[in-house]
Design a protein around this motif. Structure first.
Motif, PDB file in Angstrom:
ATOM      1  N   VAL A 243      62.128  50.980 -25.803  1.00  0.00           N
ATOM      2  CA  VAL A 243      62.574  51.220 -24.431  1.00  0.00           C
ATOM      3  C   VAL A 243      62.723  49.870 -23.737  1.00  0.00           C
ATOM      4  O   VAL A 243      61.971  48.923 -23.999  1.00  0.00           O
ATOM      5  N   ARG A 244      63.680  49.793 -22.869  1.00  0.00           N
ATOM      6  CA  ARG A 244      63.925  48.546 -22.134  1.00  0.00           C
ATOM      7  C   ARG A 244      62.985  48.487 -20.936  1.00  0.00           C
ATOM      8  O   ARG A 244      62.876  49.435 -20.153  1.00  0.00           O
ATOM      9  N   LEU A 245      62.301  47.357 -20.803  1.00  0.00           N
ATOM     10  CA  LEU A 245      61.388  47.179 -19.675  1.00  0.00           C
ATOM     11  C   LEU A 245      62.091  46.418 -18.555  1.00  0.00           C
ATOM     12  O   LEU A 245      62.440  46.997 -17.532  1.00  0.00           O
ATOM     13  N   VAL A 246      62.276  45.139 -18.730  1.00  0.00           N
ATOM     14  CA  VAL A 246      63.008  44.325 -17.749  1.00  0.00           C
ATOM     15  C   VAL A 246      63.907  43.362 -18.500  1.00  0.00           C
ATOM     16  O   VAL A 246      63.501  42.788 -19.518  1.00  0.00           O
ATOM     17  N   GLY A 247      65.112  43.194 -18.029  1.00  0.00           N
ATOM     18  CA  GLY A 247      66.038  42.267 -18.658  1.00  0.00           C
ATOM     19  C   GLY A 247      66.282  42.632 -20.111  1.00  0.00           C
ATOM     20  O   GLY A 247      66.673  43.748 -20.447  1.00  0.00           O
ATOM     21  N   THR A 248      66.021  41.673 -20.981  1.00  0.00           N
ATOM     22  CA  THR A 248      66.212  41.907 -22.422  1.00  0.00           C
ATOM     23  C   THR A 248      64.909  42.292 -23.121  1.00  0.00           C
ATOM     24  O   THR A 248      64.868  42.389 -24.341  1.00  0.00           O
TER      25      THR A 248
END
Length: 307
Positions: A131-136
């Motif tokens: 899952v994407r948290l922040v940015g990349t």
């Protein structure tokens, strides 16, 4: 640096959740039953092995997990009936010796049944991504699922302990067991329920961690030590204390191992900082325990009237 901090903080939360699942049952067992059960870590191991076996047999991790829970519960109830109930009211030294013997028996039994080679459980396809948290920055989806499952279990335990008749008896037993028995509560049945609940929680933790760690004999020994640290910090007999202390221990362990060497580089050369950091990191949780005990000898959230 921020990305590294977020990843290690989440790893710490995940470790803390797993420690909470194991410690919640053990703290109730000790708080209500006044029983020191060193074999509790072996139930964590049994849960992992049952999940691995049933997952391989059914081809589904979810089905294997669902079947492993009642199987671990049944194993725990059988263990209570055959061995543990004979230790009630005995000296703590007797309990330590007997349950340490159980560790040796169960570890050897696992080697006989499953062999000494580690077993592996594949991560479920539905939870194999990230899952994407922040940015990349991405984080494994399965580890997020562990955190979510642990939080849901913690909420369920909170409701059980604080808003049900059984929970009222558990809290009363942790505060004053002899008085509960004197009021007509079937204390043996209460002990059976507590031990079974603790076994199932430990087995659930073992089953959940199986896809990210190798399943091998003795895997419960190391987690048992951390579990006792969690119980001491949180307070004997307190589920809330086990939850808070589990998170504290998990964060201290993961952040300390990662950032200890980095911080030490400001006062020594890189090689010395790395060596010293690796040496000091495992000590952080025990330093944390000592600090908590210095200011709150009964733990952060001791059960009222706890021994």
């Amino acid at each position: 640096m921020l990305n590294l901090f977020l990843i290690q903080a989440l790893n710490g939360v995940q470790l803390g959740i797993l420690l909470f699942l194991v410690a919640a049952g053990l703290t109730l067992i000790f708080g209500v039953m006044d029983l020191i059960n060193l074999a509790h870590g072996a139930l964590y191991m049994i849960g992992a092995y049952l999940a691995a076996t049933l997952t391989a047999a059914t081809g589904s991790f979810l089905l294997g997990l669902v079947l492993a829970l009642p199987a671990t519960l049944a194993f725990g109830l059988a263990l209570e009936f055959l061995v543990v109930r004979h230790l009630y009211g005995r000296d703590h030294l007797d309990q330590v010796l007997a349950t340490f013997g159980l560790i040796l028996i169960l570890n050897e039994g696992v080697r006989i049944v499953w062999g000494a080679a580690p077993m592996s459980v594949p991560v479920p396809d539905a939870l194999s991504g990230s899952v994407r948290l922040v940015g990349t920055l991405h984080y494994p989806l399965y580890r997020v699922a562990i955190i979510a499952a642990g939080l849901a279990t913690g909420l369920g335990l909170h409701l059980l302990v604080n808003h049900t008749r059984l929970g009222m008896r558990l809290r009363a037993g942790a505060s004053n067991g002899p008085m509960v028995a004197a009021l007509g509560v079937d204390i043996r049945r209460l002990f059976l329920v507590v031990f079974g609940l603790g076994a199932m929680l430990a087995g659930f933790a073992g089953a959940m961690v199986a896809p990210i760690l190798s399943v091998d004999p003795g895997m419960g020994d190391s987690v048992l030590i951390l579990t006792f640290v969690v119980i001491v910090i949180g307070g004997v007999g307190s589920v809330r204390g086990a939850f808070v202390a589990g998170l504290l221990v998990g964060l201290a362990d993961q952040l300390g191992r990662t950032f200890g060497p980095i911080l030490l580089r400001s006062v020594m050369d890189a090689s010395a900082a790395s060596q010293t950091g690796r040496t000091l990191a495992p000590m952080l949780i025990y330093i944390l325990m000592a600090m908590v005990l210095f200011f709150r000898p009964s733990g952060l959230f001791p059960a009222r009237g706890s021994r």
